[in-house]
Design an enzyme around this catalytic site. Structure first.
Site, PDB file in Angstrom:
ATOM      1  NE  ARG A 106      54.440  31.304  60.598  1.00  0.00           N
ATOM      2  CZ  ARG A 106      54.970  30.201  61.135  1.00  0.00           C
ATOM      3  NH1 ARG A 106      54.549  29.009  60.763  1.00  0.00           N
ATOM      4  NH2 ARG A 106      55.925  30.278  62.037  1.00  0.00           N
TER       5      ARG A 106
ATOM      6  CE1 TYR B 285      44.029  35.524  37.083  1.00  0.00           C
ATOM      7  CE2 TYR B 285      45.373  34.128  38.460  1.00  0.00           C
ATOM      8  CZ  TYR B 285      45.037  35.377  37.989  1.00  0.00           C
ATOM      9  OH  TYR B 285      45.739  36.477  38.423  1.00  0.00           O
TER      10      TYR B 285
ATOM     11  CG  ASP C 200      39.370  29.259  40.270  1.00  0.00           C
ATOM     12  OD1 ASP C 200      38.467  29.987  40.714  1.00  0.00           O
ATOM     13  OD2 ASP C 200      40.516  29.680  39.988  1.00  0.00           O
TER      14      ASP C 200
ATOM     15  CE  LYS D 195      40.786  38.446  40.655  1.00  0.00           C
ATOM     16  NZ  LYS D 195      41.058  37.159  40.027  1.00  0.00           N
TER      17      LYS D 195
HETATM   18  C1  PLP Z   1      42.094  36.265  40.027  1.00  0.00           C
HETATM   19  C2  PLP Z   1      41.866  34.812  39.925  1.00  0.00           C
HETATM   20  C3  PLP Z   1      42.675  33.908  40.624  1.00  0.00           C
HETATM   21  C4  PLP Z   1      43.870  34.361  41.445  1.00  0.00           C
HETATM   22  O1  PLP Z   1      43.477  35.066  42.575  1.00  0.00           O
HETATM   23  P1  PLP Z   1      44.411  36.191  43.296  1.00  0.00           P
HETATM   24  O2  PLP Z   1      43.550  36.631  44.425  1.00  0.00           O
HETATM   25  O3  PLP Z   1      44.711  37.237  42.272  1.00  0.00           O
HETATM   26  O4  PLP Z   1      45.653  35.514  43.740  1.00  0.00           O
HETATM   27  C5  PLP Z   1      42.393  32.562  40.514  1.00  0.00           C
HETATM   28  N1  PLP Z   1      41.365  32.122  39.748  1.00  0.00           N
HETATM   29  C6  PLP Z   1      40.574  32.961  39.064  1.00  0.00           C
HETATM   30  C7  PLP Z   1      39.469  32.407  38.231  1.00  0.00           C
HETATM   31  C8  PLP Z   1      40.793  34.335  39.123  1.00  0.00           C
HETATM   32  O5  PLP Z   1      40.023  35.156  38.404  1.00  0.00           O
END
Ligand code: PLP
Length: 386
Positions: free
Chosen positions: A56, A108, A179, A204
């Protein structure tokens, strides 16, 4: 067996880095990949080098292999998390109590919910601003602790001018986070454009097969990365061993998958743009997209996600029911194309009711178009009884 940090020669193309980075050194009879290490604890040692005691806080070789590879692609120091949301939360956890955050009006939805939740708890104050209005963001960021950016945005595909906004954020003394999930590290490197920290939902495009949840932060400065690693240890938002392994395995084919998905997305965007049942297509690769020039200047490709609008929510829902090759499902970035009406999510009043987000995968373009075109036919008739 750990990833060799220096194994990837400098000056390689990103398409090669995704394949070469995060591998063990070349040792005869040893595997080419860092294996899935299932370990909570490690044998204690007596020297500084023997730092690995408990996973961890001290990580496992499997997580580190993924971090080495993504860190090299983004040009920073990576820390892997259990999900994209855990990665975003770790950045927010760095803020002092009562901080002011400037965040996108469109981002998001989970990040929007996290920001609203913290505001409700009195942890911070949030200004949601339209990132396409550079001057508005520049004005709003004065006195802010964090400027949060997302471009292209989910789900409206808005484009933010990263060099201008990162400069404004840094000038104001704010931490600048981006992001980069939609662009992937292959199409856009925000650290080089002035950001302090980048996050990905590796769930993703990096994972790419809709079979894992994970996230990652990449910080320009080692000290910021260490703070995020410390947060991960405290919150326990650690990646799973299998998930980290699969995310790195997915990364190996990211360039290939993205090349096909992006070409398919560009073609579908062009065709949808001509379709009488479609009122608007949002894809930064279309010359008519308001952010086209900005995207062309800061990205090396326009990505594999687009959105398009049909008459209303019921028409959009019927289209989702009518597709067969394209999967009606949430999430994005997989080899399979997925479609979803995003206005059905909570607190998405800014999203047009008939907007469909389409994550374009690696299927044959003719099969994708036939599927969409057939689904659009009846949807138009049902949407316009006259
Ligand atoms: C899906 C997504 C997230 C969140 O990610 P998780 O892996 O589902 O926690 C954050 N930002 C964007 C742009 C996303 O498409």
């Amino acid at each position: 067996m750990t990833a060799d940090q220096s194994a990837t020669p400098a000056g390689l193309h990103p398409e090669t880095v995704v394949i070469c980075a995060g591998r063990p050194g070349h040792t005869a009879s040893e595997p080419l990949n860092v294996p899935i290490v299932l370990a909570s604890n490690f044998h204690a040692g007596s020297t500084e080098e023997d730092r690995r005691a408990y996973s961890r806080t001290d990580a496992t070789p499997t997580w580190e292999a993924l971090e080495t590879a993504v860190g090299q692609l983004e040009g920073g120091h990576a820390v892997a998390f259990s999900s994209g949301m855990a990665a975003v939360a770790a950045v927010l956890d760095l803020l002092p109590a009562g901080a002011r955050i400037v965040a996108p009006a469109d981002c998001y939805f989970g990040v929007g919910e996290l920001l609203a939740d913290g505001q409700q708890q009195g942890r911070w104050a949030v200004d949601r601003v339209d990132l396409t209005e550079t001057a508005t963001v520049q004005a709003a960021v004065t006195g802010a602790h964090l400027l949060w950016l997302e471009t292209p945005s989910n789900p409206l595909l808005d484009i933010a001018d990263l060099p201008a906004l990162c400069a404004a954020g840094r000038h104001a003394g704010a931490l600048v986070g981006v992001d980069n999930t939609f662009a992937t590290p292959l199409l856009q490197q925000p650290l080089a454009l002035g950001a302090d920290v980048v996050v990905h939902s590796t769930t993703k495009f990096i994972g790419g097969h809709s079979d894992l949840l994970s996230g990652i932060t990449i910080a320009r400065e080692q000290t910021l990365a260490e703070r995020l690693r410390h947060r991960r240890g405290l919150s326990g938002a650690t990646p799973g061993a299998l998930e980290a392994f699969l995310a790195l395995r997915g990364l190996r084919t990211l360039a290939l998958r993205l090349e096909r998905g992006q070409a398919n997305a560009a073609e579908l965007a062009r065709r949808l743009d001509q379709h009488p049942a479609v009122s608007r297509v949002r894809y930064p690769g279309l010359p008519g997209h308001p952010g086209h020039q900005t995207a062309a200047a800061q990205m090396t490709g326009f990505g594999a996600v687009l959105a398009f609008e049909v008459a209303d929510a019921p028409t959009a829902d019927r289209l989702c029911d009518a597709v067969h090759v394209i999967v009606h499902a949430t999430s994005l970035g997989g080899v399979e194309s997925t479609i979803e009406r995003r206005s059905k999510l909570p607190d998405q009043e800014h999203v047009p009711p008939g907007l469909l987000r389409l994550s374009v995968g690696c299927e044959h373009i003719d099969d994708l178009w036939n599927d969409l075109n057939t689904a659009l036919g009846p949807a138009t008739r049902l949407g316009n009884p006259a």
